[in-house]
Design a protein around this motif. Structure first.
Motif, PDB file in Angstrom:
ATOM      1  N   TYR A   6     -11.892   2.455 -12.903  1.00 43.28           N
ATOM      2  CA  TYR A   6     -10.841   3.401 -12.573  1.00 43.28           C
ATOM      3  C   TYR A   6      -9.491   2.745 -12.807  1.00 43.28           C
ATOM      4  O   TYR A   6      -9.347   1.532 -12.745  1.00 43.28           O
ATOM      5  CB  TYR A   6     -10.975   3.978 -11.157  1.00 43.28           C
ATOM      6  N   GLU A   7      -8.532   3.587 -13.105  1.00 43.15           N
ATOM      7  CA  GLU A   7      -7.169   3.120 -13.359  1.00 43.15           C
ATOM      8  C   GLU A   7      -6.230   3.740 -12.346  1.00 43.15           C
ATOM      9  O   GLU A   7      -6.441   4.863 -11.901  1.00 43.15           O
ATOM     10  CB  GLU A   7      -6.729   3.505 -14.768  1.00 43.15           C
ATOM     11  N   MET A   8      -5.209   2.996 -12.025  1.00 44.57           N
ATOM     12  CA  MET A   8      -4.201   3.470 -11.092  1.00 44.57           C
ATOM     13  C   MET A   8      -2.835   3.037 -11.617  1.00 44.57           C
ATOM     14  O   MET A   8      -2.688   1.917 -12.112  1.00 44.57           O
ATOM     15  CB  MET A   8      -4.459   2.855  -9.711  1.00 44.57           C
ATOM     16  N   GLU A   9      -1.868   3.915 -11.528  1.00 36.86           N
ATOM     17  CA  GLU A   9      -0.502   3.571 -11.915  1.00 36.86           C
ATOM     18  C   GLU A   9       0.427   3.796 -10.735  1.00 36.86           C
ATOM     19  O   GLU A   9       0.293   4.782 -10.014  1.00 36.86           O
ATOM     20  CB  GLU A   9      -0.045   4.414 -13.105  1.00 36.86           C
ATOM     21  N   ILE A 124     -25.165  -3.626  -9.134  1.00 32.54           N
ATOM     22  CA  ILE A 124     -26.514  -4.192  -9.219  1.00 32.54           C
ATOM     23  C   ILE A 124     -27.491  -3.031  -9.106  1.00 32.54           C
ATOM     24  O   ILE A 124     -27.374  -2.194  -8.202  1.00 32.54           O
ATOM     25  CB  ILE A 124     -26.753  -5.217  -8.086  1.00 32.54           C
ATOM     26  N   GLY A 125     -28.455  -2.992 -10.017  1.00 30.81           N
ATOM     27  CA  GLY A 125     -29.458  -1.932  -9.973  1.00 30.81           C
ATOM     28  C   GLY A 125     -28.849  -0.563 -10.191  1.00 30.81           C
ATOM     29  O   GLY A 125     -27.963  -0.388 -11.019  1.00 30.81           O
ATOM     30  N   ASP A 126     -29.303   0.403  -9.399  1.00 26.06           N
ATOM     31  CA  ASP A 126     -28.823   1.776  -9.563  1.00 26.06           C
ATOM     32  C   ASP A 126     -27.746   2.156  -8.546  1.00 26.06           C
ATOM     33  O   ASP A 126     -27.482   3.332  -8.327  1.00 26.06           O
ATOM     34  CB  ASP A 126     -29.992   2.762  -9.518  1.00 26.06           C
ATOM     35  N   PHE A 127     -27.134   1.180  -7.927  1.00 24.96           N
ATOM     36  CA  PHE A 127     -26.066   1.447  -6.968  1.00 24.96           C
ATOM     37  C   PHE A 127     -24.919   2.185  -7.678  1.00 24.96           C
ATOM     38  O   PHE A 127     -24.554   1.845  -8.797  1.00 24.96           O
ATOM     39  CB  PHE A 127     -25.543   0.127  -6.376  1.00 24.96           C
ATOM     40  N   ALA A 128     -24.368   3.183  -7.037  1.00 24.78           N
ATOM     41  CA  ALA A 128     -23.269   3.959  -7.606  1.00 24.78           C
ATOM     42  C   ALA A 128     -22.066   3.935  -6.665  1.00 24.78           C
ATOM     43  O   ALA A 128     -22.224   3.994  -5.444  1.00 24.78           O
ATOM     44  CB  ALA A 128     -23.706   5.402  -7.841  1.00 24.78           C
ATOM     45  N   ILE A 129     -20.897   3.824  -7.233  1.00 18.41           N
ATOM     46  CA  ILE A 129     -19.647   3.859  -6.474  1.00 18.41           C
ATOM     47  C   ILE A 129     -19.318   5.325  -6.179  1.00 18.41           C
ATOM     48  O   ILE A 129     -19.350   6.157  -7.084  1.00 18.41           O
ATOM     49  CB  ILE A 129     -18.491   3.223  -7.276  1.00 18.41           C
ATOM     50  N   THR A 130     -18.991   5.624  -4.936  1.00 20.35           N
ATOM     51  CA  THR A 130     -18.674   7.006  -4.561  1.00 20.35           C
ATOM     52  C   THR A 130     -17.175   7.271  -4.720  1.00 20.35           C
ATOM     53  O   THR A 130     -16.356   6.347  -4.750  1.00 20.35           O
ATOM     54  CB  THR A 130     -19.056   7.286  -3.094  1.00 20.35           C
ATOM     55  N   GLY A 131     -16.839   8.528  -4.787  1.00 20.81           N
ATOM     56  CA  GLY A 131     -15.439   8.936  -4.839  1.00 20.81           C
ATOM     57  C   GLY A 131     -14.671   8.457  -3.620  1.00 20.81           C
ATOM     58  O   GLY A 131     -13.507   8.068  -3.714  1.00 20.81           O
ATOM     59  N   LYS A 135     -11.373   6.084  -3.673  1.00 21.87           N
ATOM     60  CA  LYS A 135     -10.155   6.535  -2.988  1.00 21.87           C
ATOM     61  C   LYS A 135      -9.679   5.485  -1.984  1.00 21.87           C
ATOM     62  O   LYS A 135      -8.494   5.169  -1.920  1.00 21.87           O
ATOM     63  CB  LYS A 135     -10.413   7.859  -2.282  1.00 21.87           C
ATOM     64  N   ALA A 136     -10.604   4.910  -1.225  1.00 19.74           N
ATOM     65  CA  ALA A 136     -10.245   3.881  -0.245  1.00 19.74           C
ATOM     66  C   ALA A 136      -9.661   2.651  -0.938  1.00 19.74           C
ATOM     67  O   ALA A 136      -8.671   2.073  -0.473  1.00 19.74           O
ATOM     68  CB  ALA A 136     -11.466   3.497   0.591  1.00 19.74           C
ATOM     69  N   SER A 142      -2.579   0.467  -3.310  1.00 23.26           N
ATOM     70  CA  SER A 142      -1.264   1.106  -3.286  1.00 23.26           C
ATOM     71  C   SER A 142      -0.470   0.673  -2.064  1.00 23.26           C
ATOM     72  O   SER A 142       0.727   0.398  -2.150  1.00 23.26           O
ATOM     73  CB  SER A 142      -1.420   2.628  -3.301  1.00 23.26           C
ATOM     74  N   GLY A 143      -1.139   0.572  -0.921  1.00 29.01           N
ATOM     75  CA  GLY A 143      -0.475   0.148   0.311  1.00 29.01           C
ATOM     76  C   GLY A 143       0.064  -1.265   0.210  1.00 29.01           C
ATOM     77  O   GLY A 143       1.191  -1.547   0.653  1.00 29.01           O
ATOM     78  N   LEU A 144      -0.714  -2.156  -0.371  1.00 31.87           N
ATOM     79  CA  LEU A 144      -0.281  -3.539  -0.553  1.00 31.87           C
ATOM     80  C   LEU A 144       0.922  -3.604  -1.486  1.00 31.87           C
ATOM     81  O   LEU A 144       1.915  -4.278  -1.207  1.00 31.87           O
ATOM     82  CB  LEU A 144      -1.433  -4.385  -1.101  1.00 31.87           C
ATOM     83  N   PHE A 145       0.841  -2.872  -2.583  1.00 30.88           N
ATOM     84  CA  PHE A 145       1.941  -2.847  -3.551  1.00 30.88           C
ATOM     85  C   PHE A 145       3.207  -2.294  -2.898  1.00 30.88           C
ATOM     86  O   PHE A 145       4.296  -2.845  -3.064  1.00 30.88           O
ATOM     87  CB  PHE A 145       1.540  -2.000  -4.759  1.00 30.88           C
ATOM     88  N   LYS A 146       3.066  -1.219  -2.135  1.00 32.34           N
ATOM     89  CA  LYS A 146       4.224  -0.600  -1.476  1.00 32.34           C
ATOM     90  C   LYS A 146       4.819  -1.528  -0.419  1.00 32.34           C
ATOM     91  O   LYS A 146       6.030  -1.535  -0.203  1.00 32.34           O
ATOM     92  CB  LYS A 146       3.847   0.754  -0.866  1.00 32.34           C
ATOM     93  N   ALA A 147       3.995  -2.329   0.247  1.00 34.29           N
ATOM     94  CA  ALA A 147       4.501  -3.287   1.233  1.00 34.29           C
ATOM     95  C   ALA A 147       5.359  -4.356   0.553  1.00 34.29           C
ATOM     96  O   ALA A 147       6.419  -4.737   1.056  1.00 34.29           O
ATOM     97  CB  ALA A 147       3.344  -3.930   1.991  1.00 34.29           C
ATOM     98  N   ILE A 148       4.915  -4.834  -0.603  1.00 35.16           N
ATOM     99  CA  ILE A 148       5.695  -5.827  -1.348  1.00 35.16           C
ATOM    100  C   ILE A 148       6.981  -5.195  -1.865  1.00 35.16           C
ATOM    101  O   ILE A 148       8.055  -5.793  -1.789  1.00 35.16           O
ATOM    102  CB  ILE A 148       4.858  -6.443  -2.481  1.00 35.16           C
TER     103      ILE A 148
END
Length: 159
Positions: A6-9, A124-131, A135-136, A142-148
């Motif tokens: 995933y990408e974030m700007e 690993i294996g068939d593990f899938a990342i959830t939406g 989001k988390a 984003s929170g870390l970037f905004k704090a800096i």
């Protein structure tokens, strides 16, 4: 094994050199100082901070995780590019081989910066990342970037 990307700007009023110095060059000292609830300590375990170096990040009391180890993959100070991999720690949840991040800063037309972060989760294996997990992760980054950013705006003579 699967790879989820995933990408974030994020746009900031801070010029690339200044945010790069604060976030990347001095981030190991600065981040625990301004967000100790998120990151308690950053310890250089191996290397000099450049490519191949290993860092141990101990999370703050408010985190669901204890620690991770990062391996610095690339550090390009002239082009404001930094990449690293999470290679160990409970954030891998025994379901991820590693997580890689590439951060690129570019000048924006208003004199600030556009920060692009590309994250890749190697499962690993068939593990899938959830939406929800994506989001988390985005919210934490984003929170870390905004704090800096807030620190630099409040301290214009820093960096």
């Amino acid at each position: 094994m699967g790879v989820f990307t995933y990408e974030m700007e994020v746009v900031t009023k801070i010029p690339p050199a200044k945010i790069f110095n604060a976030l990347i060059h001095d981030g190991d000292k600065l981040i625990p100082k301004i967000v100790p609830q998120a990151i308690k300590t950053v310890e250089l375990i191996e290397g000099d901070g450049g490519p191949g170096s290993i860092k141990k990040i101990t999370f703050g009391e408010g985190s669901q995780f204890d620690y991770v180890k990062h391996k610095v993959e690339a550090l390009d100070k002239e082009n404001f590019i930094y990449s690293y991999s999470v290679i160990e720690g409970d954030a891998l949840m025994k379901s991820l081989e590693k997580i890689t991040y590439e951060i690129k800063l570019a000048p924006s037309p208003d004199g600030g910066s556009l920060c692009k972060n590309i994250s890749k989760y190697y499962t690993i294996g068939d593990f899938a990342i959830t939406g929800e997990q994506i989001k988390a992760g985005k919210e934490k980054s984003s929170g870390l970037f905004k704090a800096i950013e807030a620190y630099l705006l409040a301290n214009p003579d820093a960096y």
